[in-house]
Write a protein that holds these residues in place. Structure first.
Motif, mmCIF file in Angstrom:
data_model
loop_
_atom_site.group_PDB
_atom_site.id
_atom_site.type_symbol
_atom_site.label_atom_id
_atom_site.label_comp_id
_atom_site.label_asym_id
_atom_site.label_seq_id
_atom_site.Cartn_x
_atom_site.Cartn_y
_atom_site.Cartn_z
ATOM 1 N N ARG A 82 -49.079 19.909 -33.126
ATOM 2 C CA ARG A 82 -48.251 21.052 -33.557
ATOM 3 C C ARG A 82 -46.795 20.643 -33.720
ATOM 4 O O ARG A 82 -46.115 21.071 -34.657
ATOM 5 C CB ARG A 82 -48.377 22.197 -32.548
ATOM 6 N N LEU A 83 -46.311 19.816 -32.794
ATOM 7 C CA LEU A 83 -44.929 19.338 -32.887
ATOM 8 C C LEU A 83 -44.723 18.496 -34.148
ATOM 9 O O LEU A 83 -43.706 18.620 -34.834
ATOM 10 C CB LEU A 83 -44.565 18.526 -31.640
ATOM 11 N N LEU A 84 -45.713 17.656 -34.460
ATOM 12 C CA LEU A 84 -45.618 16.833 -35.665
ATOM 13 C C LEU A 84 -45.645 17.703 -36.920
ATOM 14 O O LEU A 84 -44.846 17.511 -37.843
ATOM 15 C CB LEU A 84 -46.773 15.826 -35.702
ATOM 16 N N TYR A 85 -46.549 18.686 -36.933
ATOM 17 C CA TYR A 85 -46.656 19.565 -38.094
ATOM 18 C C TYR A 85 -45.380 20.385 -38.278
ATOM 19 O O TYR A 85 -44.952 20.622 -39.406
ATOM 20 C CB TYR A 85 -47.869 20.489 -37.945
ATOM 21 N N ARG A 86 -44.801 20.805 -37.159
ATOM 22 C CA ARG A 86 -43.553 21.577 -37.259
ATOM 23 C C ARG A 86 -42.441 20.701 -37.822
ATOM 24 O O ARG A 86 -41.623 21.158 -38.638
ATOM 25 C CB ARG A 86 -43.151 22.122 -35.890
ATOM 26 N N SER A 87 -42.399 19.434 -37.391
ATOM 27 C CA SER A 87 -41.394 18.504 -37.912
ATOM 28 C C SER A 87 -41.585 18.283 -39.408
ATOM 29 O O SER A 87 -40.615 18.232 -40.174
ATOM 30 C CB SER A 87 -41.470 17.166 -37.172
ATOM 31 N N VAL A 88 -42.836 18.176 -39.814
ATOM 32 C CA VAL A 88 -43.137 18.009 -41.245
ATOM 33 C C VAL A 88 -42.680 19.240 -42.020
ATOM 34 O O VAL A 88 -42.080 19.128 -43.101
ATOM 35 C CB VAL A 88 -44.646 17.769 -41.455
ATOM 36 N N GLN A 89 -42.965 20.419 -41.472
ATOM 37 C CA GLN A 89 -42.573 21.667 -42.135
ATOM 38 C C GLN A 89 -41.053 21.759 -42.264
ATOM 39 O O GLN A 89 -40.531 22.127 -43.323
ATOM 40 C CB GLN A 89 -43.106 22.857 -41.335
ATOM 41 N N GLU A 90 -40.320 21.429 -41.202
ATOM 42 C CA GLU A 90 -38.857 21.485 -41.236
ATOM 43 C C GLU A 90 -38.299 20.467 -42.227
ATOM 44 O O GLU A 90 -37.329 20.742 -42.937
ATOM 45 C CB GLU A 90 -38.302 21.231 -39.828
ATOM 46 N N TYR A 91 -38.934 19.275 -42.271
ATOM 47 C CA TYR A 91 -38.486 18.249 -43.216
ATOM 48 C C TYR A 91 -38.708 18.704 -44.654
ATOM 49 O O TYR A 91 -37.854 18.492 -45.529
ATOM 50 C CB TYR A 91 -39.223 16.938 -42.958
ATOM 51 N N LYS A 92 -39.839 19.350 -44.894
ATOM 52 C CA LYS A 92 -40.164 19.836 -46.228
ATOM 53 C C LYS A 92 -39.188 20.919 -46.669
ATOM 54 O O LYS A 92 -38.800 20.987 -47.844
ATOM 55 C CB LYS A 92 -41.600 20.383 -46.248
ATOM 56 N N GLU A 93 -38.753 21.766 -45.736
ATOM 57 C CA GLU A 93 -37.793 22.826 -46.063
ATOM 58 C C GLU A 93 -36.447 22.237 -46.469
ATOM 59 O O GLU A 93 -35.753 22.771 -47.336
ATOM 60 C CB GLU A 93 -37.624 23.754 -44.858
ATOM 61 N N LYS A 94 -36.082 21.117 -45.834
ATOM 62 C CA LYS A 94 -34.807 20.474 -46.151
ATOM 63 C C LYS A 94 -34.915 19.578 -47.382
ATOM 64 O O LYS A 94 -33.923 19.345 -48.073
ATOM 65 C CB LYS A 94 -34.327 19.652 -44.948
ATOM 66 N N HIS A 95 -36.130 19.055 -47.629
ATOM 67 C CA HIS A 95 -36.342 18.159 -48.765
ATOM 68 C C HIS A 95 -37.550 18.645 -49.572
ATOM 69 O O HIS A 95 -38.676 18.150 -49.392
ATOM 70 C CB HIS A 95 -36.577 16.725 -48.288
ATOM 71 N N PRO A 96 -37.357 19.660 -50.415
ATOM 72 C CA PRO A 96 -38.469 20.273 -51.167
ATOM 73 C C PRO A 96 -39.280 19.300 -52.014
ATOM 74 O O PRO A 96 -40.460 19.523 -52.263
ATOM 75 C CB PRO A 96 -37.754 21.318 -52.053
ATOM 76 N N LYS A 97 -38.652 18.219 -52.465
ATOM 77 C CA LYS A 97 -39.345 17.276 -53.344
ATOM 78 C C LYS A 97 -40.191 16.266 -52.575
ATOM 79 O O LYS A 97 -40.890 15.449 -53.177
ATOM 80 C CB LYS A 97 -38.327 16.545 -54.210
ATOM 81 N N ALA A 98 -40.123 16.300 -51.262
ATOM 82 C CA ALA A 98 -40.886 15.339 -50.456
ATOM 83 C C ALA A 98 -42.383 15.591 -50.597
ATOM 84 O O ALA A 98 -42.840 16.725 -50.749
ATOM 85 C CB ALA A 98 -40.472 15.445 -48.997
ATOM 86 N N SER A 99 -43.162 14.541 -50.525
ATOM 87 C CA SER A 99 -44.618 14.631 -50.646
ATOM 88 C C SER A 99 -45.244 14.863 -49.274
ATOM 89 O O SER A 99 -45.134 14.003 -48.390
ATOM 90 C CB SER A 99 -45.175 13.350 -51.268
ATOM 91 N N ILE A 100 -45.869 16.031 -49.112
ATOM 92 C CA ILE A 100 -46.527 16.346 -47.847
ATOM 93 C C ILE A 100 -47.651 15.351 -47.577
ATOM 94 O O ILE A 100 -47.829 14.848 -46.468
ATOM 95 C CB ILE A 100 -47.090 17.779 -47.865
ATOM 96 N N ALA A 101 -48.440 15.030 -48.615
ATOM 97 C CA ALA A 101 -49.558 14.095 -48.457
ATOM 98 C C ALA A 101 -49.062 12.730 -48.000
ATOM 99 O O ALA A 101 -49.673 12.086 -47.128
ATOM 100 C CB ALA A 101 -50.321 13.973 -49.766
ATOM 101 N N GLY A 102 -47.944 12.303 -48.573
ATOM 102 C CA GLY A 102 -47.383 11.002 -48.204
ATOM 103 C C GLY A 102 -46.912 10.975 -46.757
ATOM 104 O O GLY A 102 -47.136 10.002 -46.033
ATOM 105 N N ILE A 103 -46.244 12.061 -46.343
ATOM 106 C CA ILE A 103 -45.745 12.134 -44.964
ATOM 107 C C ILE A 103 -46.905 12.141 -43.981
ATOM 108 O O ILE A 103 -46.896 11.444 -42.965
ATOM 109 C CB ILE A 103 -44.876 13.395 -44.775
#
Length: 212
Positions: free
Chosen positions: A14-35
């Motif tokens: 959950r902590l990792l997923y939350r970090s991914v979600q926060e990163y995606k909000e700050k960097h919309p062009k980031a690839s979720i699959a890649g992360i």
């Protein structure tokens, strides 16, 4: 032991997923699959996390955070965690000072400390006419023989106000005070007159100030 390890893995995910979600909000062009590939986590687990309902603890924390940010901004960003915790309590929102501080730290907000620049001394040559009668004798033998005066400024929600006070150096008691919007000499004299009436002064005494 197995249940404990399973719970630890769930919390970590959950902590990792939350970090991914926060990163995606700050960097919309980031690839979720890649992360997720880098983190060795499956996309299905991440999207399941997004669909899951927030816990009561998280909902409460978000609600408190919104209230804290509002109070903080309404105070012109001057209030710290002790004052904000006090106001929250008055509005029926529970949260100790440490809890409020942790949320403020998480949101990266902290009180601003004003450096109010103001000219406090206008001598006009009077400093050459006045003499130091006290000569550092700070313990007079009799009451109402030596008074000290001072002016300080206080921040309020409506701006700065000035507090003029008179203290009897014998008892260290404040014998007169006046709060005003400016630093006019007339207000200082008014404060002294109030102190004289309260103490029934008939004889001369020494009034010591910083010549402000």
């Amino acid at each position: 032991m197995k249940k404990s390890n399973q719970y630890t893995r769930q919390v970590t995910a959950r902590l990792l997923y939350r970090s991914v979600q926060e990163y995606k909000e700050k960097h919309p062009k980031a690839s979720i699959a890649g992360i997720l590939a880098i983190l060795e986590k499956s996309p299905s687990g991440y999207y399941k996390y997004l669909r899951s309902k927030p816990s009561k603890t998280k909902v409460r924390r978000e609600k408190t955070k919104k209230a804290i940010v509002k109070i903080y901004n309404d105070s012109h960003q001057l209030y710290g965690s002790p004052k904000i915790a006090e106001i929250l309590h008055k509005h029926g929102i529970q949260g100790c000072q440490k809890y409020v501080y942790s949320i403020m730290k998480e949101a990266n907000i902290k009180p601003k400390y004003l450096k109010h620049k103001i000219k406090t001394t206008i001598s006009k040559g009077n400093d050459r006419k006045l003499h130091n009668l006290l000569k550092r004798q700070f313990n007079p033998k009799d009451p109402d023989s030596v008074w000290c005066t001072d002016i300080t400024y206080i921040w309020t929600e409506e701006g700065f106000v000035y507090l003029t006070s008179v203290m009897d150096l014998y008892s260290r008691k404040i014998v007169g005070w006046v709060m005003t919007r400016n630093m006019e000499a007339a207000k200082v004299l008014e404060c002294i007159e109030i102190a004289k009436r309260r103490r029934g002064i008939k004889k001369p005494l020494v009034i010591h100030s910083d010549q402000g």
